[in-house]
Design a protein around this motif. Structure first.
Motif, PDB file in Angstrom:
ATOM      1  N   ILE A   1      -5.297 -55.334  -1.995  1.00 39.05           N
ATOM      2  CA  ILE A   1      -6.524 -54.524  -1.992  1.00 39.05           C
ATOM      3  C   ILE A   1      -7.034 -54.366  -0.564  1.00 39.05           C
ATOM      4  O   ILE A   1      -7.453 -53.277  -0.162  1.00 39.05           O
ATOM      5  N   ASN A   2      -6.978 -55.453   0.206  1.00 39.29           N
ATOM      6  CA  ASN A   2      -7.507 -55.455   1.573  1.00 39.29           C
ATOM      7  C   ASN A   2      -6.845 -54.396   2.467  1.00 39.29           C
ATOM      8  O   ASN A   2      -7.527 -53.491   2.957  1.00 39.29           O
ATOM      9  N   PRO A   3      -5.520 -54.447   2.714  1.00 38.44           N
ATOM     10  CA  PRO A   3      -4.924 -53.441   3.599  1.00 38.44           C
ATOM     11  C   PRO A   3      -4.965 -52.030   3.041  1.00 38.44           C
ATOM     12  O   PRO A   3      -4.990 -51.053   3.808  1.00 38.44           O
ATOM     13  N   THR A   4      -4.979 -51.900   1.695  1.00 39.55           N
ATOM     14  CA  THR A   4      -5.056 -50.561   1.099  1.00 39.55           C
ATOM     15  C   THR A   4      -6.392 -49.910   1.423  1.00 39.55           C
ATOM     16  O   THR A   4      -6.460 -48.730   1.807  1.00 39.55           O
ATOM     17  N   ILE A   5      -7.478 -50.676   1.277  1.00 42.13           N
ATOM     18  CA  ILE A   5      -8.799 -50.151   1.636  1.00 42.13           C
ATOM     19  C   ILE A   5      -8.855 -49.847   3.126  1.00 42.13           C
ATOM     20  O   ILE A   5      -9.387 -48.812   3.542  1.00 42.13           O
ATOM     21  N   GLN A   6      -8.291 -50.735   3.945  1.00 44.31           N
ATOM     22  CA  GLN A   6      -8.271 -50.504   5.391  1.00 44.31           C
ATOM     23  C   GLN A   6      -7.571 -49.198   5.733  1.00 44.31           C
ATOM     24  O   GLN A   6      -8.039 -48.423   6.575  1.00 44.31           O
ATOM     25  N   LEU A   7      -6.431 -48.955   5.078  1.00 51.09           N
ATOM     26  CA  LEU A   7      -5.672 -47.727   5.340  1.00 51.09           C
ATOM     27  C   LEU A   7      -6.463 -46.489   4.921  1.00 51.09           C
ATOM     28  O   LEU A   7      -6.524 -45.493   5.659  1.00 51.09           O
ATOM     29  N   LEU A   8      -7.074 -46.532   3.736  1.00 52.14           N
ATOM     30  CA  LEU A   8      -7.854 -45.386   3.256  1.00 52.14           C
ATOM     31  C   LEU A   8      -9.034 -45.097   4.185  1.00 52.14           C
ATOM     32  O   LEU A   8      -9.340 -43.931   4.473  1.00 52.14           O
ATOM     33  N   ILE A   9      -9.694 -46.147   4.662  1.00 52.43           N
ATOM     34  CA  ILE A   9     -10.812 -45.975   5.585  1.00 52.43           C
ATOM     35  C   ILE A   9     -10.332 -45.368   6.901  1.00 52.43           C
ATOM     36  O   ILE A   9     -10.971 -44.473   7.461  1.00 52.43           O
ATOM     37  N   ALA A  10      -9.172 -45.854   7.386  1.00 46.95           N
ATOM     38  CA  ALA A  10      -8.623 -45.349   8.649  1.00 46.95           C
ATOM     39  C   ALA A  10      -8.326 -43.851   8.565  1.00 46.95           C
ATOM     40  O   ALA A  10      -8.606 -43.098   9.497  1.00 46.95           O
ATOM     41  N   VAL A  11      -7.782 -43.436   7.426  1.00 50.35           N
ATOM     42  CA  VAL A  11      -7.367 -42.038   7.274  1.00 50.35           C
ATOM     43  C   VAL A  11      -8.545 -41.122   6.936  1.00 50.35           C
ATOM     44  O   VAL A  11      -8.714 -40.049   7.528  1.00 50.35           O
ATOM     45  N   PHE A  12      -9.396 -41.542   5.987  1.00 50.86           N
ATOM     46  CA  PHE A  12     -10.423 -40.644   5.474  1.00 50.86           C
ATOM     47  C   PHE A  12     -11.796 -40.787   6.151  1.00 50.86           C
ATOM     48  O   PHE A  12     -12.578 -39.842   6.132  1.00 50.86           O
TER      49      PHE A  12
ATOM     50  N   ALA B   1      -6.935 -48.424  13.487  1.00 46.54           N
ATOM     51  CA  ALA B   1      -7.211 -49.064  12.192  1.00 46.54           C
ATOM     52  C   ALA B   1      -6.016 -48.939  11.243  1.00 46.54           C
ATOM     53  O   ALA B   1      -5.765 -49.831  10.428  1.00 46.54           O
ATOM     54  N   THR B   2      -5.266 -47.827  11.340  1.00 40.29           N
ATOM     55  CA  THR B   2      -4.076 -47.648  10.506  1.00 40.29           C
ATOM     56  C   THR B   2      -3.042 -48.716  10.812  1.00 40.29           C
ATOM     57  O   THR B   2      -2.470 -49.338   9.916  1.00 40.29           O
TER      58      THR B   2
ATOM     59  N   LEU C   1     -14.501 -54.239   6.205  1.00 35.80           N
ATOM     60  CA  LEU C   1     -15.012 -54.771   7.470  1.00 35.80           C
ATOM     61  C   LEU C   1     -14.799 -53.802   8.633  1.00 35.80           C
ATOM     62  O   LEU C   1     -15.562 -53.803   9.597  1.00 35.80           O
ATOM     63  N   GLY C   2     -13.756 -52.983   8.530  1.00 35.98           N
ATOM     64  CA  GLY C   2     -13.501 -52.001   9.583  1.00 35.98           C
ATOM     65  C   GLY C   2     -14.682 -51.068   9.795  1.00 35.98           C
ATOM     66  O   GLY C   2     -15.012 -50.703  10.937  1.00 35.98           O
ATOM     67  N   LEU C   3     -15.344 -50.686   8.695  1.00 32.78           N
ATOM     68  CA  LEU C   3     -16.524 -49.836   8.790  1.00 32.78           C
ATOM     69  C   LEU C   3     -17.643 -50.564   9.525  1.00 32.78           C
ATOM     70  O   LEU C   3     -18.375 -49.963  10.329  1.00 32.78           O
ATOM     71  N   TYR C   4     -17.759 -51.860   9.253  1.00 30.94           N
ATOM     72  CA  TYR C   4     -18.798 -52.665   9.894  1.00 30.94           C
ATOM     73  C   TYR C   4     -18.571 -52.722  11.395  1.00 30.94           C
ATOM     74  O   TYR C   4     -19.477 -52.476  12.195  1.00 30.94           O
ATOM     75  N   TRP C   5     -17.317 -53.041  11.792  1.00 35.14           N
ATOM     76  CA  TRP C   5     -17.037 -53.149  13.236  1.00 35.14           C
ATOM     77  C   TRP C   5     -17.132 -51.806  13.943  1.00 35.14           C
ATOM     78  O   TRP C   5     -17.445 -51.748  15.128  1.00 35.14           O
ATOM     79  N   SER C   6     -16.880 -50.730  13.204  1.00 37.99           N
ATOM     80  CA  SER C   6     -16.970 -49.405  13.829  1.00 37.99           C
ATOM     81  C   SER C   6     -18.406 -49.072  14.233  1.00 37.99           C
ATOM     82  O   SER C   6     -18.630 -48.229  15.107  1.00 37.99           O
TER      83      SER C   6
END
Length: 297
Positions: free
Chosen positions: A246-257, A100-101, A21-26
């Motif tokens: 799974i949720n926060p792990t994906i959020q963290l990976l998206i924030a970093v990469f 996001a991190t 969802l972070g990608l969506y809001w971005s």
């Protein structure tokens, strides 16, 4: 086995959708966080109205609302609606402001907060592993506070708001579709009032893509929750506890990469303490689960 497979598929799907969802809001950075939140409630209500109409569930829905009103439990719905609004609004704000991190950290902390809440609100016994897990998480938050020079309020708001949302939801026995519809009904007047009295740009002042994303925010809000409800009914607590990370792990990976947010050694140390706490909590949960199964036999 078939029911379990359905639960795993729907559960993993819901957490993946929440994670991205972070990608969506971005994509909606030009829209203020409060505006996004308002549109999210409005279009979630529109989407759920379509769902209930399609399922011909309005009679049952109003009967459930009447029961909640007569029992006085409607107050729990109102409070849970405000907490989920606080969680959504804070998360959207953080993603739009390069945090996001820290937002992902909030969702890592949240299950450990549930342990504390279970002790104080539901008088559940606190195991040694739970104490140790919460202690490591607390150390992580303290280190983050020292590093930044201020208490990570946004991170804690994300964690606490969703935690108390879950606590309040336990007080209400409603199907997911009814629950989400009622929550959006509660917040709908607030959203309309905000747009009426604020000087925010109108929906149609944005470009076509932005308008489409705002309208679809109702769908991307409802779908993961409905999937999660199926998973919660089909899976045991232990399996659900595993896949929730799974949720926060994906959020963290998206924030970093994807967002290229800094993840220096100082932040890594904070997350290591949180991860150790989660590992201890998970091991303790497995042990308790196996003991429960053994005694049942």
């Amino acid at each position: 086995m078939q029911n379990r497979t359905k639960g795993i598929v729907t559960g993993v799907s819901s957490y993946i959708l929440w994670g991205v969802l972070g990608l969506y809001w971005s994509l909606l950075k030009e829209v203020p966080a409060l505006d996004i939140l308002g549109y999210r409630f409005i279009f979630s209500l529109v989407f759920m109205a379509v769902i209930l109409s399609f399922q011909k569930q309005w009679t049952s829905f109003f009967a459930s609302v009447k029961t909640l009103w007569q029992s006085g439990k409607i107050i729990w719905v109102i409070l849970s609606s405000l907490f989920i609004a606080l969680n959504w609004g804070t998360y959207i704000y953080m993603v739009g402001h390069g945090q996001a991190t820290e937002a992902s950290l909030g969702y890592y902390i949240m299950p450990l907060l549930n342990v504390v809440v279970a002790v104080f609100f539901f008088r559940e016994p606190l195991t040694k592993t739970s104490v140790l897990a919460v202690l490591f998480a607390t150390i992580g938050v303290v280190l983050l506070t020292i590093q930044t020079g201020s208490i990570p309020f946004n991170t804690m708001i994300v964690a606490f708001a969703f935690c108390f949302y879950g606590v309040l939801k336990k007080q209400i026995a409603l199907p997911a579709s009814f629950s989400l519809t009622l929550e959006t009904i509660v917040c709908f007047p607030l959203a309309v009032g905000y747009f009426f009295f604020s000087k925010t740009p109108s929906l149609f002042s944005y470009d076509g893509l932005t308008i489409s994303l705002l309208v679809l925010s109702g769908v991307i809000t409802a779908v993961p929750l409905l999937l999660f409800t199926v998973a919660a009914k089909s899976l045991d607590f232990l399996t659900l506890s595993f896949i929730q990370y799974i949720n926060p792990t994906i959020q963290l990976l998206i924030a970093v990469f994807f967002f290229r947010e800094a993840f220096d050694p100082h932040k890594l140390i904070v997350f290591v303490f949180i991860w150790i706490g989660i590992a201890i909590f998970t091991i303790g949960s497995i042990h308790s689960y196996r003991q429960a199964i053994f005694y049942k036999k």
